[in-house]
Scaffold this motif. Structure first.
Motif, PDB file in Angstrom:
ATOM      1  N   LEU A   1       0.833  -1.205   0.000  1.00 11.34           N
ATOM      2  CA  LEU A   1       0.000   0.000   0.000  1.00 11.34           C
ATOM      3  C   LEU A   1       0.863   1.249   0.000  1.00 11.34           C
ATOM      4  CD1 LEU A   1      -2.831  -0.992   2.514  1.00 11.34           C
ATOM      5  CD2 LEU A   1      -2.848  -1.105   0.023  1.00 11.34           C
ATOM      6  N   ARG A   2       1.975   1.198   0.722  1.00 12.75           N
ATOM      7  CA  ARG A   2       2.897   2.339   0.735  1.00 12.75           C
ATOM      8  C   ARG A   2       3.463   2.578  -0.659  1.00 12.75           C
ATOM      9  NH1 ARG A   2       6.294   0.391   4.201  1.00 12.75           N
ATOM     10  NH2 ARG A   2       5.037   0.952   6.000  1.00 12.75           N
ATOM     11  N   GLN A   3       3.702   1.499  -1.375  1.00 15.71           N
ATOM     12  CA  GLN A   3       4.277   1.602  -2.719  1.00 15.71           C
ATOM     13  C   GLN A   3       3.236   2.052  -3.744  1.00 15.71           C
ATOM     14  OE1 GLN A   3       5.008  -2.282  -4.248  1.00 15.71           O
ATOM     15  NE2 GLN A   3       4.744  -1.580  -6.349  1.00 15.71           N
ATOM     16  N   ALA A   4       2.021   1.490  -3.690  1.00 15.84           N
ATOM     17  CA  ALA A   4       1.035   1.708  -4.755  1.00 15.84           C
ATOM     18  C   ALA A   4       0.262   3.010  -4.617  1.00 15.84           C
ATOM     19  CB  ALA A   4       0.058   0.534  -4.785  1.00 15.84           C
ATOM     20  N   LYS A   5       0.096   3.533  -3.384  1.00 19.98           N
ATOM     21  CA  LYS A   5      -0.645   4.771  -3.141  1.00 19.98           C
ATOM     22  C   LYS A   5      -2.056   4.688  -3.726  1.00 19.98           C
ATOM     23  CE  LYS A   5       3.512   7.608  -2.926  1.00 19.98           C
ATOM     24  NZ  LYS A   5       4.270   8.759  -3.481  1.00 19.98           N
ATOM     25  N   LEU A   6      -2.821   3.718  -3.216  1.00 16.14           N
ATOM     26  CA  LEU A   6      -4.185   3.531  -3.683  1.00 16.14           C
ATOM     27  C   LEU A   6      -5.098   4.621  -3.141  1.00 16.14           C
ATOM     28  CD1 LEU A   6      -4.634  -0.313  -3.110  1.00 16.14           C
ATOM     29  CD2 LEU A   6      -3.743   0.851  -5.120  1.00 16.14           C
TER      30      LEU A   6
ATOM     31  N   PRO B   1      -8.327   5.954  -0.994  1.00 15.31           N
ATOM     32  CA  PRO B   1      -8.557   5.597   0.420  1.00 15.31           C
ATOM     33  C   PRO B   1      -9.382   4.337   0.644  1.00 15.31           C
ATOM     34  CG  PRO B   1      -8.853   7.944   0.102  1.00 15.31           C
ATOM     35  CD  PRO B   1      -8.679   7.355  -1.267  1.00 15.31           C
ATOM     36  N   ARG B   2     -10.495   4.159  -0.087  1.00  9.33           N
ATOM     37  CA  ARG B   2     -11.379   3.040   0.236  1.00  9.33           C
ATOM     38  C   ARG B   2     -10.750   1.678  -0.043  1.00  9.33           C
ATOM     39  NH1 ARG B   2     -17.855   2.256  -0.757  1.00  9.33           N
ATOM     40  NH2 ARG B   2     -17.384   1.524  -2.855  1.00  9.33           N
ATOM     41  N   PRO B   3     -10.256   1.399  -1.247  1.00  7.26           N
ATOM     42  CA  PRO B   3      -9.615   0.080  -1.440  1.00  7.26           C
ATOM     43  C   PRO B   3      -8.396  -0.128  -0.552  1.00  7.26           C
ATOM     44  CG  PRO B   3      -9.222   1.501  -3.341  1.00  7.26           C
ATOM     45  CD  PRO B   3     -10.255   2.175  -2.500  1.00  7.26           C
ATOM     46  N   ALA B   4      -7.646   0.959  -0.285  1.00  7.53           N
ATOM     47  CA  ALA B   4      -6.479   0.834   0.597  1.00  7.53           C
ATOM     48  C   ALA B   4      -6.913   0.462   2.010  1.00  7.53           C
ATOM     49  CB  ALA B   4      -5.688   2.142   0.604  1.00  7.53           C
ATOM     50  N   ALA B   5      -7.968   1.129   2.499  1.00  5.97           N
ATOM     51  CA  ALA B   5      -8.445   0.850   3.857  1.00  5.97           C
ATOM     52  C   ALA B   5      -8.984  -0.578   3.974  1.00  5.97           C
ATOM     53  CB  ALA B   5      -9.525   1.851   4.255  1.00  5.97           C
ATOM     54  N   ILE B   6      -9.720  -1.038   2.958  1.00  4.16           N
ATOM     55  CA  ILE B   6     -10.273  -2.392   2.997  1.00  4.16           C
ATOM     56  C   ILE B   6      -9.150  -3.432   3.027  1.00  4.16           C
ATOM     57  CG2 ILE B   6     -11.565  -4.120   1.678  1.00  4.16           C
ATOM     58  CD1 ILE B   6     -13.418  -1.869   0.754  1.00  4.16           C
ATOM     59  N   LEU B   7      -8.152  -3.260   2.170  1.00  6.23           N
ATOM     60  CA  LEU B   7      -7.032  -4.203   2.141  1.00  6.23           C
ATOM     61  C   LEU B   7      -6.255  -4.177   3.456  1.00  6.23           C
ATOM     62  CD1 LEU B   7      -5.724  -3.686  -1.505  1.00  6.23           C
ATOM     63  CD2 LEU B   7      -6.699  -5.784  -0.555  1.00  6.23           C
ATOM     64  N   LYS B   8      -6.065  -2.979   4.017  1.00  4.22           N
ATOM     65  CA  LYS B   8      -5.328  -2.862   5.272  1.00  4.22           C
ATOM     66  C   LYS B   8      -6.090  -3.529   6.415  1.00  4.22           C
ATOM     67  CE  LYS B   8      -5.433   0.924   7.694  1.00  4.22           C
ATOM     68  NZ  LYS B   8      -5.247   2.324   8.140  1.00  4.22           N
ATOM     69  N   TRP B   9      -7.380  -3.194   6.553  1.00  6.99           N
ATOM     70  CA  TRP B   9      -8.168  -3.765   7.634  1.00  6.99           C
ATOM     71  C   TRP B   9      -8.284  -5.280   7.491  1.00  6.99           C
ATOM     72  CZ3 TRP B   9     -11.300  -1.861  11.783  1.00  6.99           C
ATOM     73  CH2 TRP B   9     -11.100  -0.509  12.057  1.00  6.99           C
ATOM     74  N   GLU B  10      -8.522  -5.741   6.281  1.00  2.42           N
ATOM     75  CA  GLU B  10      -8.628  -7.188   6.071  1.00  2.42           C
ATOM     76  C   GLU B  10      -7.342  -7.891   6.478  1.00  2.42           C
ATOM     77  OE1 GLU B  10      -9.097 -10.514   2.530  1.00  2.42           O
ATOM     78  OE2 GLU B  10      -8.367  -8.494   2.108  1.00  2.42           O
ATOM     79  N   GLY B  11      -6.207  -7.344   6.034  1.00  4.91           N
ATOM     80  CA  GLY B  11      -4.932  -7.975   6.329  1.00  4.91           C
ATOM     81  C   GLY B  11      -4.649  -8.064   7.809  1.00  4.91           C
TER      82      GLY B  11
ATOM     83  N   THR C   1      -4.144  11.583  -0.012  1.00  2.00           N
ATOM     84  CA  THR C   1      -3.245  10.785  -0.849  1.00  2.00           C
ATOM     85  C   THR C   1      -2.774  11.508  -2.106  1.00  2.00           C
ATOM     86  OG1 THR C   1      -4.386   8.794  -0.066  1.00  2.00           O
ATOM     87  CG2 THR C   1      -2.974   8.557  -1.983  1.00  2.00           C
ATOM     88  N   PRO C   2      -3.646  12.271  -2.810  1.00  2.00           N
ATOM     89  CA  PRO C   2      -3.184  12.911  -4.056  1.00  2.00           C
ATOM     90  C   PRO C   2      -2.207  14.054  -3.843  1.00  2.00           C
ATOM     91  CG  PRO C   2      -5.593  12.716  -4.000  1.00  2.00           C
ATOM     92  CD  PRO C   2      -5.097  12.451  -2.622  1.00  2.00           C
ATOM     93  N   TYR C   3      -1.928  14.405  -2.582  1.00  2.00           N
ATOM     94  CA  TYR C   3      -1.105  15.593  -2.321  1.00  2.00           C
ATOM     95  C   TYR C   3       0.168  15.229  -1.563  1.00  2.00           C
ATOM     96  CZ  TYR C   3      -5.784  17.384  -3.215  1.00  2.00           C
ATOM     97  OH  TYR C   3      -7.012  17.625  -3.765  1.00  2.00           O
ATOM     98  N   PRO C   4       1.174  14.728  -2.268  1.00  2.00           N
ATOM     99  CA  PRO C   4       2.436  14.383  -1.604  1.00  2.00           C
ATOM    100  C   PRO C   4       3.291  15.601  -1.276  1.00  2.00           C
ATOM    101  CG  PRO C   4       2.603  13.940  -3.942  1.00  2.00           C
ATOM    102  CD  PRO C   4       1.182  14.352  -3.698  1.00  2.00           C
ATOM    103  N   ILE C   5       2.871  16.795  -1.713  1.00  2.00           N
ATOM    104  CA  ILE C   5       3.604  18.032  -1.423  1.00  2.00           C
ATOM    105  C   ILE C   5       2.681  18.963  -0.650  1.00  2.00           C
ATOM    106  CG2 ILE C   5       4.764  20.045  -2.417  1.00  2.00           C
ATOM    107  CD1 ILE C   5       5.391  18.347  -4.869  1.00  2.00           C
ATOM    108  N   LEU C   6       3.197  19.544   0.422  1.00  2.00           N
ATOM    109  CA  LEU C   6       2.405  20.459   1.240  1.00  2.00           C
ATOM    110  C   LEU C   6       3.138  21.794   1.364  1.00  2.00           C
ATOM    111  CD1 LEU C   6       0.414  19.703   4.443  1.00  2.00           C
ATOM    112  CD2 LEU C   6       2.036  21.593   4.468  1.00  2.00           C
ATOM    113  N   VAL C   7       2.396  22.889   1.168  1.00  2.00           N
ATOM    114  CA  VAL C   7       2.938  24.245   1.303  1.00  2.00           C
ATOM    115  C   VAL C   7       2.108  24.991   2.344  1.00  2.00           C
ATOM    116  CG1 VAL C   7       3.332  26.451   0.157  1.00  2.00           C
ATOM    117  CG2 VAL C   7       3.768  24.318  -1.073  1.00  2.00           C
ATOM    118  N   ALA C   8       2.756  25.389   3.445  1.00  2.00           N
ATOM    119  CA  ALA C   8       2.091  26.162   4.491  1.00  2.00           C
ATOM    120  C   ALA C   8       2.357  27.639   4.236  1.00  2.00           C
ATOM    121  CB  ALA C   8       2.598  25.744   5.867  1.00  2.00           C
TER     122      ALA C   8
END
Length: 616
Positions: free
Chosen positions: A138-143, A145-155, A462-469
């Motif tokens: 999941l860290r690699q694929a950056k899915l 939120p919903r499919p990522a959460a389902i796979l994480k919780w299931e695992g 997830t779509p925002y790997p860069i943050l500007v304050a």
């Protein structure tokens, strides 16, 4: 063979972390590299054999590491995360797991050739995926939120239940064969309940102590670490493998108590888990025997692996999610991804020995069967999860998006320029009024507090790997950047220049990178926009080099960022000079003089064209 304990321990840790780094550097699945590295140094070249070096300590080390990894994963299982899709998740971890157990057992009997009893046991174990393999993927694929959460919780949830299901199947087989009494068989359920009670009590007790100030801050993580080991060992001493259930229950309880310091503990545990996952994968694969490697290429084992990947897993997901709101794309992805990891490898070794001792000689192939399934799924799913998710539109955009904190004139224009280049962008502010200009420009906005815990569950970051304050408060900008260092990394965090000179020492250890230069405060940037300065995009080519651009740009021009040819965004900062190459686009904030001159040139060219047409 260099088999001293000290050398083996050093070699395993260094090789595991090196595999993680190479995976990050070359965008490859980390678990694949770790597994291959272990095979190379172990059974293939014979440089190390961890099981021989560590002796009797090998299995306890693996077991304790799995317990810590599983606890760290369950510490992220906040029920607020699954609002809106708790029904499909519940169906997958119950009905889906049951289908996978039955179908996997049938495949093990009819395809792999195991007896019904052995197949019944190992089929229960093979429902597991687990955080050791799912979280790195999941860290690699950056899915999304919903499919990522389902796979994480299931695992994480199914991991201990898979081991317990195999244990239940074994006890049932022994009861049917008359090897154990009904009383001993029922003791299994009491042991499982006892494990849950231990985990719940440990989690609630620690949470209560932390919230009431009974533990100093510097001792919180060590005490949690020690309690995890305590709960695991106590539960496991009652019945084998119930310790996994105890640490999972402990993590879920603490995650849903919303403890103020849970974030710090989570980051500490995550760092430990990365180290443990890296080391354990190398240890397990390096400890395999060459005979086991050769055995996995037998036709029955190959056919069994193919059946599990292409029939059993998709069937269990599609049947269990009938009547839920999960989309067909999500079913396709979740039905494809099911890598087996450390729990399957370690527990199968235990059942291989006890089943053989109980008179089931065919159990000798369980280690080869498990490794074949684990290694195949790690390889196949590791390399396909990213491309398959993108094909199904379930992965975040390849173009890195930018999240801007603070609604004002400058952030609106900056967001507009990024949006025009095809990248996702969003401006977030606590004030609806501050975002009015951005809304008028059609820029995505979000009203809310970025530091609020609710933001994590109400907004997909997830779509925002860069943050500007870029708010008007320097200390707040620094706090926002510091808070997101564990998630995004310091290289992806930026803040506008400090307004007060006495804040510079403070900024050295906290906050993000200082944008543009030391004079470009948010007030200065807003003033530039008010004075009429504009965002200018300049394409760098072989003919028009970056050196020539720097020489010819306006004196007041402020370099903002570079859009690389590979779609990567890089901001100019006060402490780093960027160089642009042909194919890159440089964006700057410049006085409108050149823009007016260009507009005048276009008007003049159009006028001359009209005159030429009239003369013709």
């Amino acid at each position: 063979m260099l088999d001293t304990v000290m050398f083996t321990l050093m070699f395993v840790v260094v090789l595991g972390i090196a595999s993680q780094w190479f995976a990050w550097r070359f965008q490859m699945p980390a678990i694949v590299l770790m597994s291959i590295a272990g095979l190379l140094v172990g059974p293939i070249f014979g440089w190390i054999d961890p099981s021989e070096s560590f002796g009797e300590m090998f299995s306890p080390i693996i077991s304790l590491a799995v317990a810590i990894i599983l606890f760290e994963g369950s510490l992220n299982l906040d029920f607020r995360e699954i609002r809106g899709f708790n029904k499909p998740l519940y169906r997958i971890v119950t009905f889906g797991a049951f289908i996978a157990w039955v179908a996997g057992s049938l495949a093990a009997h009819y395809v792999a050739g195991l007896s019904f009893s052995v197949a019944f046991v190992i089929g229960g174990l093979f429902i597991v995926t687990g955080p050791t393999v799912i979280l790195p993927l999941l860290r690699q694929a950056k899915l999304k939120p919903r499919p990522a959460a389902i796979l994480k919780w299931e695992g994480i949830i199914v991991d201990p239940f898979g081991a317990l299901l195999a244990l239940f199947a074994f006890e049932a087989v022994m009861f049917i064969d008359g090897e154990v009494s009904l009383h001993a068989f029922l003791l299994f359920f009491a042991a499982a309940a006892f494990a849950v009670a231990i985990g719940w009590a440990a989690g609630w007790g620690l949470g209560w102590m932390f919230e009431n100030g009974n533990v100093p801050e510097y001792l919180k993580s060590p005490i949690v670490f020690a309690t995890v080991i305590l709960a695991f060992v106590v539960a496991n001493s009652v019945m084998h493998e119930t310790g996994l259930l105890a640490v999972t229950a402990m993590g879920i309880v603490m995650a849903n108590m919303h403890i103020a310091s849970i974030g710090d503990m989570r980051h500490f545990k995550e760092n430990i888990s990365v180290l443990l996952i890296s080391s354990i994968f190398v240890m397990l694969t390096a400890s395999l025997e060459r005979e086991t490697l050769l055995q996995i290429f037998s036709l029955p084992i190959v056919l069994f692996v193919l059946t599990m990947i292409f029939i059993v897993r998709p069937l269990s997901i599609w049947l269990s999610t009938i009547g839920t709101d999960i989309t067909w794309r999500e079913k396709m992805l979740i039905g494809w991804i099911a890598p087996r990891g450390i729990v399957a490898l370690t527990v199968s070794g235990y059942f291989a020995s006890v089943l053989q001792e109980s008179g089931f000689p065919d159990a000798e192939i369980l280690i080869a069967l498990t490794f074949a399934l684990a290694f195949s799924t790690v390889i196949v799913h590791g390399f396909t999860i990213g491309p398959f998710a993108k094909k199904l539109n379930l992965a975040s955009s390849e173009k890195p998006g930018v999240l801007l904190i603070g609604g004002n004139i400058f952030t609106t224009e900056l967001a507009k320029s990024i949006h025009e280049l095809g990248h996702e962008v969003c401006i977030m502010d606590q004030s609806w009024q501050h975002l009015s200009l951005a809304r008028q420009q059609g820029i995505p906005t979000k009203v809310g507090e970025i530091l609020s815990e609710q933001t994590e569950y109400n907004m997909d970051l997830t779509p925002y790997p860069i943050l500007v304050a870029a708010t008007e408060v320097d200390s707040y900008n620094a706090l926002v950047c510091t808070n997101f260092v564990p998630e995004l990394g310091r290289d992806a965090l930026y803040q506008t220049a400090l307004q007060h000179a006495d804040m510079k020492d403070f900024h050295q250890s906290l906050g993000g990178k200082m944008l543009f230069d030391e004079t470009s405060t948010i007030f200065h940037l807003n003033e530039r926009i008010i004075r009429g300065q504009v965002f200018r995009k300049t394409q760098i080519t072989e003919q028009y080099t970056f050196t020539q651009y720097l020489r010819e740009r306006a004196e007041e021009a402020l370099l903002l960022y570079i859009l690389r040819a590979n779609e990567k965004l890089e901001f100019f900062t006060a402490n780093k000079e960027l160089q642009a190459s042909p194919g890159d686009t440089v964006v700057s904030l410049t006085p409108p003089v050149k823009e007016m001159a260009k507009r005048q040139e276009r008007i003049e060219a159009d006028r001359l064209k009209v005159i030429e047409e009239e003369n013709e």
